[in-house]
Scaffold this motif. Structure first.
Motif, PDB file in Angstrom:
ATOM      1  N   GLU A  99       0.881  -1.103   0.035  1.00 11.33           N
ATOM      2  CA  GLU A  99      -0.008   0.029   0.147  1.00 11.33           C
ATOM      3  C   GLU A  99       0.985   1.351   0.048  1.00 11.33           C
ATOM      4  O   GLU A  99       0.614   2.298  -0.920  1.00 11.33           O
ATOM      5  CB  GLU A  99      -0.888  -0.104   1.208  1.00 11.33           C
ATOM      6  CG  GLU A  99      -2.210   1.026   1.232  1.00 11.33           C
ATOM      7  CD  GLU A  99      -3.216   0.691   2.032  1.00 11.33           C
ATOM      8  OE1 GLU A  99      -4.377   0.780   1.679  1.00 11.33           O
ATOM      9  OE2 GLU A  99      -2.956   0.421   3.333  1.00 11.33           O
ATOM     10  N   ASP A 100       1.972   1.207   0.717  1.00  8.09           N
ATOM     11  CA  ASP A 100       2.763   2.389   0.816  1.00  8.09           C
ATOM     12  C   ASP A 100       3.627   2.533  -0.293  1.00  8.09           C
ATOM     13  O   ASP A 100       3.691   3.798  -0.860  1.00  8.09           O
ATOM     14  CB  ASP A 100       3.998   2.273   1.866  1.00  8.09           C
ATOM     15  CG  ASP A 100       3.317   2.247   3.415  1.00  8.09           C
ATOM     16  OD1 ASP A 100       2.369   2.563   3.478  1.00  8.09           O
ATOM     17  OD2 ASP A 100       4.161   1.879   4.287  1.00  8.09           O
ATOM     18  N   ALA A 101       3.818   1.284  -1.288  1.00  4.01           N
ATOM     19  CA  ALA A 101       4.541   1.512  -2.602  1.00  4.01           C
ATOM     20  C   ALA A 101       3.543   2.091  -3.447  1.00  4.01           C
ATOM     21  O   ALA A 101       4.109   2.760  -4.382  1.00  4.01           O
ATOM     22  CB  ALA A 101       5.036   0.366  -2.808  1.00  4.01           C
ATOM     23  N   ILE A 577       1.209  13.160  16.589  1.00  2.00           N
ATOM     24  CA  ILE A 577       0.998  12.273  15.755  1.00  2.00           C
ATOM     25  C   ILE A 577       1.659  10.938  16.399  1.00  2.00           C
ATOM     26  O   ILE A 577       2.667  11.395  17.069  1.00  2.00           O
ATOM     27  CB  ILE A 577       1.467  12.201  14.271  1.00  2.00           C
ATOM     28  CG1 ILE A 577       2.742  12.444  14.034  1.00  2.00           C
ATOM     29  CG2 ILE A 577       0.412  13.173  13.605  1.00  2.00           C
ATOM     30  CD1 ILE A 577       3.383  12.252  12.826  1.00  2.00           C
ATOM     31  N   GLN A 578       1.141   9.764  16.252  1.00  4.54           N
ATOM     32  CA  GLN A 578       1.788   8.692  17.224  1.00  4.54           C
ATOM     33  C   GLN A 578       1.631   7.398  16.353  1.00  4.54           C
ATOM     34  O   GLN A 578       0.826   7.044  15.760  1.00  4.54           O
ATOM     35  CB  GLN A 578       0.985   8.847  18.353  1.00  4.54           C
ATOM     36  CG  GLN A 578      -0.274   8.679  18.309  1.00  4.54           C
ATOM     37  CD  GLN A 578      -1.042   9.245  19.764  1.00  4.54           C
ATOM     38  OE1 GLN A 578      -1.720   8.449  20.417  1.00  4.54           O
ATOM     39  NE2 GLN A 578      -1.037  10.502  19.814  1.00  4.54           N
ATOM     40  N   ILE A 585       0.953   7.546   8.174  1.00  3.74           N
ATOM     41  CA  ILE A 585       0.576   8.792   7.311  1.00  3.74           C
ATOM     42  C   ILE A 585       1.973   9.744   6.880  1.00  3.74           C
ATOM     43  O   ILE A 585       1.837  10.349   6.036  1.00  3.74           O
ATOM     44  CB  ILE A 585      -0.118   9.548   8.322  1.00  3.74           C
ATOM     45  CG1 ILE A 585      -1.459   8.967   8.858  1.00  3.74           C
ATOM     46  CG2 ILE A 585      -0.567  10.969   7.706  1.00  3.74           C
ATOM     47  CD1 ILE A 585      -2.440   8.638   7.701  1.00  3.74           C
ATOM     48  N   PHE A 586       2.870   9.609   7.882  1.00  3.06           N
ATOM     49  CA  PHE A 586       4.326  10.105   7.501  1.00  3.06           C
ATOM     50  C   PHE A 586       5.530   9.127   7.561  1.00  3.06           C
ATOM     51  O   PHE A 586       6.535   9.545   7.881  1.00  3.06           O
ATOM     52  CB  PHE A 586       4.153  11.074   8.552  1.00  3.06           C
ATOM     53  CG  PHE A 586       3.433  12.291   8.943  1.00  3.06           C
ATOM     54  CD1 PHE A 586       3.490  13.367   8.152  1.00  3.06           C
ATOM     55  CD2 PHE A 586       2.064  12.116   9.609  1.00  3.06           C
ATOM     56  CE1 PHE A 586       2.659  14.513   8.315  1.00  3.06           C
ATOM     57  CE2 PHE A 586       1.209  13.063   9.798  1.00  3.06           C
ATOM     58  CZ  PHE A 586       1.395  14.316   9.040  1.00  3.06           C
ATOM     59  N   GLU A 590       7.049  10.211   0.094  1.00  2.34           N
ATOM     60  CA  GLU A 590       5.995  10.506  -0.567  1.00  2.34           C
ATOM     61  C   GLU A 590       4.691  10.987   0.204  1.00  2.34           C
ATOM     62  O   GLU A 590       3.901  12.008   0.088  1.00  2.34           O
ATOM     63  CB  GLU A 590       5.348   9.388  -1.531  1.00  2.34           C
ATOM     64  CG  GLU A 590       6.299   9.153  -2.535  1.00  2.34           C
ATOM     65  CD  GLU A 590       7.774   8.210  -2.232  1.00  2.34           C
ATOM     66  OE1 GLU A 590       8.704   8.243  -3.139  1.00  2.34           O
ATOM     67  OE2 GLU A 590       7.407   7.585  -1.195  1.00  2.34           O
ATOM     68  N   GLN A 591       4.464   9.860   1.208  1.00  2.00           N
ATOM     69  CA  GLN A 591       3.318  10.211   2.057  1.00  2.00           C
ATOM     70  C   GLN A 591       3.539  11.213   3.122  1.00  2.00           C
ATOM     71  O   GLN A 591       2.650  12.271   3.200  1.00  2.00           O
ATOM     72  CB  GLN A 591       3.184   8.819   3.103  1.00  2.00           C
ATOM     73  CG  GLN A 591       2.354   7.718   2.193  1.00  2.00           C
ATOM     74  CD  GLN A 591       2.321   6.272   3.093  1.00  2.00           C
ATOM     75  OE1 GLN A 591       3.562   5.997   3.432  1.00  2.00           O
ATOM     76  NE2 GLN A 591       1.187   5.946   3.244  1.00  2.00           N
TER      77      GLN A 591
END
Length: 844
Positions: A99-101, A577-578, A585-586, A590-591
């Motif tokens: 999914e990240d790719a 954020i955690q 998300i980070f 790219e994300q």
């Protein structure tokens, strides 16, 4: 139409790839895991059909053993279940990586909420100058916390990173070997991580993701909005850091730990500069320029490895020296390479991320009480007298005259100036107070600095109250009003540029007041505090303690910030954020770039583009208040139900969070064995509902409130509110996201339980009601219909973990009945927590 195209693309580059690469698992030489890939689909099928037929998890798992294995002994069965868990955990990592790719393929540079899109919009609407104006003093800050919502150890994080790259390049050989590595890499920490471990884990992201991401994004914004008189300030995108500074409820964070983390951040940014400088020197090999850069390289080396002092100004001066020679003698060739490097130094200084200190107000009171008695001998003074007298004392106290938490609190304050000397004033500049509900909570911290020997003008720290309970939020206006009038604090604020940061806690707010009420109270508190601050000439900044899932204040972040109207100060967007939000998300360039842009443009758009849907009319406001009150009453009744805490204790995984070794912080506040609602931490609380697939804090009471309106013949008013208010619409869509991740069939068996059956039915009835009425309100046929990609992702993830949920519930039922090897079943519950949490990462 775009939705359909994206959903189809998701099917091609995520779903299909997962099917292909998942088949590689079957042939991998895992220890004793050869047949798992064959057996797993059977358990998945048995679960799906079984739950639809109302079977219990015990029946489902026992039938699976009977129909698909020839295992006899409990020991053999348990061993197989542990292997299945390990296998599924690795499937989740594979899906995450795929999914990240796929992220760049599913999003484009000109998507809504990107910087390019903002430029195009403002160009067409002749608003470019307004955007430039807003960018002059606007900024966003993302603050990393160590809150334990992420279950991948660092070794697995690294594999995830490499796997994503291999998938991007479709390298089957690399994917194959990385999956083998994954098969043999433990997913469990043998011991709890220390706060230093947590800090190092996030520093990895700072160095290998955010250093480049933020630098490149800064350059992009500068070039897009550039003109002759436009200067982009370097604090546009900031990073904050809590691991090692957040001691709220974490006895393992000490003054020594805080100092060590500050040193690690300092060292990490210097190493990032040293590495960056290598590529700069590769281009700038010209006479004179290369000599200056070699000198800078040697100075950085000495600062990193010989602890020689180095400030950001010194680095910038060296770069400007090189710049001058480059301009005068070498036609400014490759000058942009130097500009880029200089920007990074101005952005990250010698601190990389700002380390915050946070502690609970009740601990502070204990410190003040002890110090006051020691200094004055007076045991009858009021709280107000205590801080007022301590602020006036001329002699500083010695931390070593005290013990434990008192000594450590004072040592922490004493070393602030040391950390500021090492990392610069941006390295540490605020002290956050949890559970603030009175003026004394802020003034006690001011008193700490005075009794530690700081003169008023030497207190280079913002003191930040955190309002997080319903009571705290309701009281916030009185507290801030009194503070703004306090002569000592007023002078302190003047020295701090008349700027006040106020933190608002969504997680504890939602736990305390329910979903709709908490969000409304925070919205209202922001409005009131905005007005109050403006009247007092104070620039207020709101810092939101938002978690990942909507039940902890998360959900679609851009939509949330873009929906706040002109009654709420928009000087800066700051949020925590955690855990899985960091990785999902980070987690890669790219994300991270995309999501930093979404935050930045949400804040800019709010001021530049007027939209009536952002501002609430009196009629809309009155209706939200009515809905919030009804839902709060419904949620309060649930909390007051005698089975509420016992249900979580006996039927959920709440008691197992502390055994997972994923965070350094204990999973509940306070000592003692009896579990009280107020001692529950928001993360295990929300997480336990999530493991039960019931997600109660994300919707409970919301549907009931709307149903009440419907019964009064006022549903059309709610419809108008949904259509007319972005704020309300965002709350509805986020709540639907929570419900889309529920799966009540998993716990159908509880409805006949003599002790908890009635309570379970209350939850199920409210879920059914909320789902039906929200679908009616939105006109959707499905939950999350407006976001088909998230919907598809959730669906696949839920399918992957369904067998895991069956195993977890099976083990819980065995423990409840007192059957078999209790210790082994408890271990089974704890282990299955990991995959379930990791699989639900797309919650923000």
């Amino acid at each position: 139409m775009i939705h359909d195209k994206r959903a189809e693309k998701f099917r091609q580059i995520v779903e299909n790839k997962f099917q292909i690469y998942n088949s590689l698992f079957m042939s991998l030489p895992y220890d004793k895991m050869t047949n798992i890939g064959m057996l797993l689909p059977f358990l998945c099928e048995e679960s799906k059909i079984g739950y639809d037929q109302g079977k219990t998890p015990v029946e489902i798992v026992e039938e699976f053993f009977k129909n698909h294995t020839d295992l006899e002994s409990e020991e053999q069965k348990l061993e197989l279940l542990f292997k299945i868990i390990q296998y599924i955990e690795r499937q989740v990592v594979l899906f995450d990586s795929i999914e990240d790719a796929a992220f760049p393929g599913l999003h484009s540079e000109s998507d809504s909420g990107t910087v390019t899109n903002l430029y195009e919009r403002s160009f067409h609407d002749h608003k470019l100058e307004k955007v430039r104006e807003k960018l002059k003093d606007f900024s966003i800050k993302v603050v990393f916390t160590a809150h334990p919502t992420q279950f991948y150890p660092n070794s697995v994080q690294r594999i995830l990173h490499d796997l994503r790259n291999a998938i991007t390049n479709d390298s089957i050989t690399n994917i194959d070997t990385l999956l083998q590595q994954l098969g043999k890499t433990p997913f469990v920490n043998k011991e709890k991580p220390t706060p230093i471990d947590e800090a190092m884990s996030i520093i990895y992201y700072l160095r290998y993701v955010y250093y480049d991401t933020i630098g490149e994004l800064f350059t992009k914004i500068k070039s897009i909005f550039n003109n002759d008189h436009f200067h982009l300030h370097e604090d546009l995108i900031q990073l904050g850091f809590w691991p090692g500074g957040d001691r709220d409820g974490n006895p393992f964070v000490t003054a020594e730990v805080t100092k060590r983390v500050a040193e690690e951040l300092h060292s990490a940014i210097l190493k990032a500069y040293y590495n960056h400088l290598k590529s700069v020197r590769r281009r700038l090999s010209f006479r004179g320029v290369s000599d200056v850069l070699t000198k800078l390289s040697n100075e950085l080396y000495a600062a990193i490895f010989r602890n020689e002092k180095m400030t950001a100004d010194q680095i910038v001066n060296r770069i400007e020296e090189a710049e001058k020679i480059l301009t005068e003698q070498h036609n400014s060739l490759f000058i942009e390479v130097l500009y880029d490097f200089k920007d990074r130094v101005k952005i990250f200084g010698t601190h990389f991320a700002t380390l915050d200190v946070r502690q609970d107000s009740r601990i502070h009171q204990k410190v003040i009480d002890e110090v006051f008695v020691k200094v004055t001998g007076d045991i009858n003074a009021s709280n107000e007298d205590k801080f007022n007298k301590l602020i006036q004392i001329s002699e500083s106290v010695n931390p070593d005259d005290f013990e434990d938490i008192v000594r450590d609190t004072l040592l922490t304050v004493c070393q602030v100036s040391e950390i500021q000397q090492l990392n610069g004033l941006r390295g540490m500049n605020r002290y956050i107070i949890s559970n603030s509900d009175a003026v004394k909570d802020v003034m006690n911290v001011y008193a700490f600095f005075k009794i530690c020997g700081y003169k008023d003008e030497e207190i280079n720290m913002d003191i930040v109250p955190l309002f997080e309970t319903m009571e705290g939020l309701a009281n916030s206006e009185n507290v801030m009003n009194e503070l703004y009038q306090n002569p000592i604090y007023k002078k302190h604020l003047e020295r701090r540029g008349n700027q006040q940061t106020i933190m608002l806690g969504f997680s504890d707010g939602t736990k305390d007041g329910g979903y709709l009420k908490a969000n409304w109270e925070i919205y209202k508190a922001k409005e009131v505090l905005t007005k109050l601050s403006e009247e007092n000439g104070i620039k207020v900044i709101f810092f939101d303690g938002r978690g990942g899932p909507p039940a902890r204040g998360g959900g679609k972040t851009h939509d949330f910030y873009a929906s706040q109207g002109k009654t709420i100060a928009n000087n800066k967007i700051e949020l925590t954020i955690q855990g899985q939000t960091i990785t999902s998300i980070f987690g890669n360039k790219e994300q991270a770039k995309y999501n930093f842009e979404q935050l930045l443009t949400a804040g800019v758009e709010n001021d530049v583009f007027k939209n009536s849907k952002k501002d609430l009319t009196e009629k809309e406001r009155a209706l939200i208040i009515e809905l919030a009150e009804i839902s709060y009453q419904k949620y309060s009744d649930l909390k007051a139900h005698p089975m509420f805490v016992p249900y979580l204790q006996e039927m959920s995984t709440l008691e197992y969070y502390g055994k997972t070794n994923i965070g350094s912080r204990p999973s509940k506040r306070g000592g003692g064995n009896e579990l009280k609602f107020e001692d529950l931490r928001a993360i295990p609380f929300v997480g336990s509902w999530s493991q039960l697939k019931q997600n109660v804090p994300g919707f409970f009471g919301f549907g009931f409130a709307m149903q009440q309106m419907k019964e009064q013949g006022r549903f059309e008013e709610v419809r108008e509110l949904y259509k007319g208010s972005d704020f309300f619409k965002t709350l509805v869509l986020n709540s639907m996201m929570s419900m889309n991740k529920t799966y009540f069939p998993l716990t159908y068996y509880i409805k006949d339980n003599p002790k908890f059956g009635a309570f379970w039915n209350i939850l199920f009835d409210e879920y059914s009601l909320s789902k039906d009425i929200m679908l009616e309100l939105t006109g959707f046929k499905l939950l999350q219909q407006e976001d088909p990609i998230s919907r598809k992702s959730v669906k696949i993830r839920e399918r992957i973990v369904l067998p895991l949920l069956s195993i977890q519930q099976y083990a819980l039922m065995k423990i409840q009945k007192g059957e078999g090897n209790k210790e082994a079943y408890e271990k089974l519950v704890t282990r299955s927590l990991f995959g379930n949490i990791n699989a639900s990462r797309n919650s923000a």
